[in-house]
Design an enzyme around this catalytic site. Structure first.
Site, PDB file in Angstrom:
ATOM      1  N   TYR A   1      23.720  55.692  44.574  1.00 20.72           N
ATOM      2  CA  TYR A   1      24.778  56.618  45.003  1.00 20.72           C
ATOM      3  C   TYR A   1      24.239  58.023  45.267  1.00 20.72           C
ATOM      4  O   TYR A   1      24.444  58.580  46.355  1.00 20.72           O
ATOM      5  CB  TYR A   1      25.891  56.646  43.951  1.00 20.72           C
ATOM      6  CG  TYR A   1      27.050  57.559  44.304  1.00 20.72           C
ATOM      7  CD1 TYR A   1      27.886  57.264  45.381  1.00 20.72           C
ATOM      8  CD2 TYR A   1      27.315  58.714  43.562  1.00 20.72           C
ATOM      9  CE1 TYR A   1      28.952  58.101  45.701  1.00 20.72           C
ATOM     10  CE2 TYR A   1      28.377  59.544  43.866  1.00 20.72           C
ATOM     11  CZ  TYR A   1      29.190  59.234  44.942  1.00 20.72           C
ATOM     12  OH  TYR A   1      30.248  60.067  45.255  1.00 20.72           O
TER      13      TYR A   1
ATOM     14  N   LYS B   1      23.871  60.189  48.941  1.00 21.81           N
ATOM     15  CA  LYS B   1      24.499  61.478  49.294  1.00 21.81           C
ATOM     16  C   LYS B   1      23.434  62.494  49.719  1.00 21.81           C
ATOM     17  O   LYS B   1      23.679  63.332  50.585  1.00 21.81           O
ATOM     18  CB  LYS B   1      25.349  61.996  48.130  1.00 21.81           C
ATOM     19  CG  LYS B   1      26.566  61.106  47.798  1.00 21.81           C
ATOM     20  CD  LYS B   1      27.551  60.996  48.955  1.00 21.81           C
ATOM     21  CE  LYS B   1      28.852  60.310  48.526  1.00 21.81           C
ATOM     22  NZ  LYS B   1      29.813  60.144  49.645  1.00 21.81           N
TER      23      LYS B   1
HETATM   24  N1  LIG Z   1      35.779  61.150  42.828  1.00 13.16           N
HETATM   25  C1  LIG Z   1      34.786  62.032  42.693  1.00 13.16           C
HETATM   26  O1  LIG Z   1      34.588  62.634  41.605  1.00 13.16           O
HETATM   27  C2  LIG Z   1      33.881  62.329  43.851  1.00 13.16           C
HETATM   28  C3  LIG Z   1      32.886  63.300  43.655  1.00 13.16           C
HETATM   29  C4  LIG Z   1      32.040  63.606  44.708  1.00 13.16           C
HETATM   30  C5  LIG Z   1      32.200  62.978  45.938  1.00 13.16           C
HETATM   31  N2  LIG Z   1      33.174  62.023  46.094  1.00 13.16           N
HETATM   32  C6  LIG Z   1      33.285  61.389  47.422  1.00 13.16           C
HETATM   33  O2  LIG Z   1      34.596  61.523  47.910  1.00 13.16           O
HETATM   34  C7  LIG Z   1      34.904  60.412  48.778  1.00 13.16           C
HETATM   35  C8  LIG Z   1      36.228  59.786  48.358  1.00 13.16           C
HETATM   36  O3  LIG Z   1      36.048  59.218  47.071  1.00 13.16           O
HETATM   37  P1  LIG Z   1      37.242  58.950  46.048  1.00 13.16           P
HETATM   38  O4  LIG Z   1      36.829  59.534  44.769  1.00 13.16           O
HETATM   39  O5  LIG Z   1      38.558  59.315  46.641  1.00 13.16           O
HETATM   40  O6  LIG Z   1      37.090  57.353  45.906  1.00 13.16           O
HETATM   41  P2  LIG Z   1      38.155  56.151  45.999  1.00 13.16           P
HETATM   42  O7  LIG Z   1      39.458  56.526  45.395  1.00 13.16           O
HETATM   43  O8  LIG Z   1      37.415  54.980  45.476  1.00 13.16           O
HETATM   44  O9  LIG Z   1      38.368  56.005  47.580  1.00 13.16           O
HETATM   45  C9  LIG Z   1      37.336  55.575  48.408  1.00 13.16           C
HETATM   46  C10 LIG Z   1      37.924  55.211  49.739  1.00 13.16           C
HETATM   47  O10 LIG Z   1      36.866  54.738  50.592  1.00 13.16           O
HETATM   48  C11 LIG Z   1      37.285  53.496  51.133  1.00 13.16           C
HETATM   49  N3  LIG Z   1      36.164  52.663  51.527  1.00 13.16           N
HETATM   50  C12 LIG Z   1      35.169  52.149  50.773  1.00 13.16           C
HETATM   51  N4  LIG Z   1      34.357  51.395  51.523  1.00 13.16           N
HETATM   52  C13 LIG Z   1      34.847  51.433  52.781  1.00 13.16           C
HETATM   53  C14 LIG Z   1      34.466  50.851  54.011  1.00 13.16           C
HETATM   54  N5  LIG Z   1      33.399  50.031  54.112  1.00 13.16           N
HETATM   55  N6  LIG Z   1      35.199  51.119  55.131  1.00 13.16           N
HETATM   56  C15 LIG Z   1      36.272  51.921  55.042  1.00 13.16           C
HETATM   57  N7  LIG Z   1      36.716  52.474  53.902  1.00 13.16           N
HETATM   58  C16 LIG Z   1      35.996  52.234  52.792  1.00 13.16           C
HETATM   59  C17 LIG Z   1      38.127  52.866  50.039  1.00 13.16           C
HETATM   60  O11 LIG Z   1      38.892  51.801  50.547  1.00 13.16           O
HETATM   61  P3  LIG Z   1      39.433  50.577  49.603  1.00 13.16           P
HETATM   62  O12 LIG Z   1      40.691  51.072  48.952  1.00 13.16           O
HETATM   63  O13 LIG Z   1      39.647  49.483  50.577  1.00 13.16           O
HETATM   64  O14 LIG Z   1      38.340  50.292  48.612  1.00 13.16           O
HETATM   65  C18 LIG Z   1      38.954  54.076  49.640  1.00 13.16           C
HETATM   66  O15 LIG Z   1      39.982  54.297  50.579  1.00 13.16           O
HETATM   67  C19 LIG Z   1      33.703  59.477  48.680  1.00 13.16           C
HETATM   68  O16 LIG Z   1      32.843  59.687  49.781  1.00 13.16           O
HETATM   69  C20 LIG Z   1      33.026  59.897  47.391  1.00 13.16           C
HETATM   70  O17 LIG Z   1      31.653  59.587  47.372  1.00 13.16           O
HETATM   71  C21 LIG Z   1      34.014  61.701  45.081  1.00 13.16           C
END
Ligand SMILES: NC(=O)c1ccc[n+]([C@@H]2O[C@H](COP(=O)([O-])OP(=O)(O)OC[C@H]3O[C@@H](n4cnc5c(N)ncnc54)[C@H](OP(=O)(O)O)[C@@H]3O)[C@@H](O)[C@H]2O)c1
Length: 243
Positions: free
Chosen positions: A166, A170
């Site tokens: 992961y 990034k």
């Molecule tokens: N949460 C944190 O603390 C955090 C911190 C830093 C960065 N981020 C980044 O923020 C972004 C959003 O993360 P989140 O925390 O909101 O995670 P999340 O709730 O798990 O949401 C991830 C989203 O990405 C979708 N996804 C995964 N694989 C995909 C694919 N192959 N094609 C299309 N959609 C796909 C998921 O769809 P499904 O529902 O179908 O799985 C879901 O809608 C990510 O890029 C993550 O790396 C998050």
């Protein structure tokens, strides 16, 4: 050209992506809700519309060429252009990820989704973005991808546990963002990487301490940059993040 701005958010059916879509909808924009599962995407669109947003479903798996091509065709047919692309979809690939034992499938999933997926979607949407008077691209990255943070004394506090898939995905995404900014310099397209902070979502088993709405704020800021705004940067709510 219509005054209403058109946006696409990938992975917008839940978590931070859903809140980015809600935030852009609240600005009066027409928001494409990218979702790899049609049912989850339509449920999110219903919820956004119930909140007053002009949302539409965009079936979109970022790892699938045909799906991405179809998503671009859908937006072209519906709106003829795209003003903002938020590459938000992301996965960890599964934990733990010690480098000495990490599964190759885990590595592939993280890179295929978090890096190649972003390139695939961006390149498919670029012809539509080039028709916008002020195109913006936001790549949802993470501070865990910062090599500076990973190697600083406070590293474990800001970059979390060992992560051989992961975090490097990034870092890779950040590097790719810089390359796009160089090529697109002078075109009016501004492209930046963002970190939402540590947000309670499915991605981390809801262990984060920020809300998805708080996590969406930096993406909304970068999606609405003025024409003299930055490009090729990496930002969170506090400002630039060291690479
Ligand atoms: N949460 C944190 O603390 C955090 C911190 C830093 C960065 N981020 C980044 O923020 C972004 C959003 O993360 P989140 O925390 O909101 O995670 P999340 O709730 O798990 O949401 C991830 C989203 O990405 C979708 N996804 C995964 N694989 C995909 C694919 N192959 N094609 C299309 N959609 C796909 C998921 O769809 P499904 O529902 O179908 O799985 C879901 O809608 C990510 O890029 C993550 O790396 C998050």
């Amino acid at each position: 050209m219509s005054e209403q701005k058109i946006a696409l958010v990938t992975g917008a059916n839940k978590g931070i992506g859903f809140e980015i879509a809600a935030g852009l909808g609240a600005l009066g924009w027409s928001v494409g809700v990218g979702a790899r599962d049609t049912g989850r995407g339509e449920a999110a669109v219903d919820k956004l519309r119930a909140g007053g947003a002009d949302a539409f479903a965009v079936p979109l798996d970022v790892t699938d060429d045909a799906s991405v091509t179809a998503a671009a065709a859908l937006i072209e047919e519906r709106h003829g252009r795209l003003d903002v692309l938020v590459n938000n979809a992301g996965v960890t690939g599964g934990m733990p990820q010690n480098p000495t034992t990490v599964g190759i499938a885990t590595l592939r999933t993280a890179v295929e989704t978090n890096v190649i997926g972003v390139i695939r979607v961006t390149n498919a949407m670029l012809p539509l973005l080039r028709r916008s008077p002020s195109p913006r691209i936001v790549n949802m990255s993470s501070t865990v991808g910062s090599l500076t943070h990973q190697t600083s004394a406070a590293g474990p506090e800001t970059t979390g546990p060992l992560s051989a898939a992961y975090s490097p995905s990034k870092s890779f995404l950040n590097a790719v963002t810089i390359q796009y900014a160089k090529e697109l310099h002078g075109t009016g397209i501004l492209i930046n990487a963002a970190c939402p902070g540590y947000v309670a979502t499915d991605l981390n088993g809801f262990s984060g301490f920020r809300t998805p709405e708080q996590g969406a704020a930096i993406a909304l800021h970068l999606a609405t940059l003025p024409d003299n705004g930055p490009s090729g940067g990496f930002f969170d709510d506090a400002g630039p993040i060291p690479w």
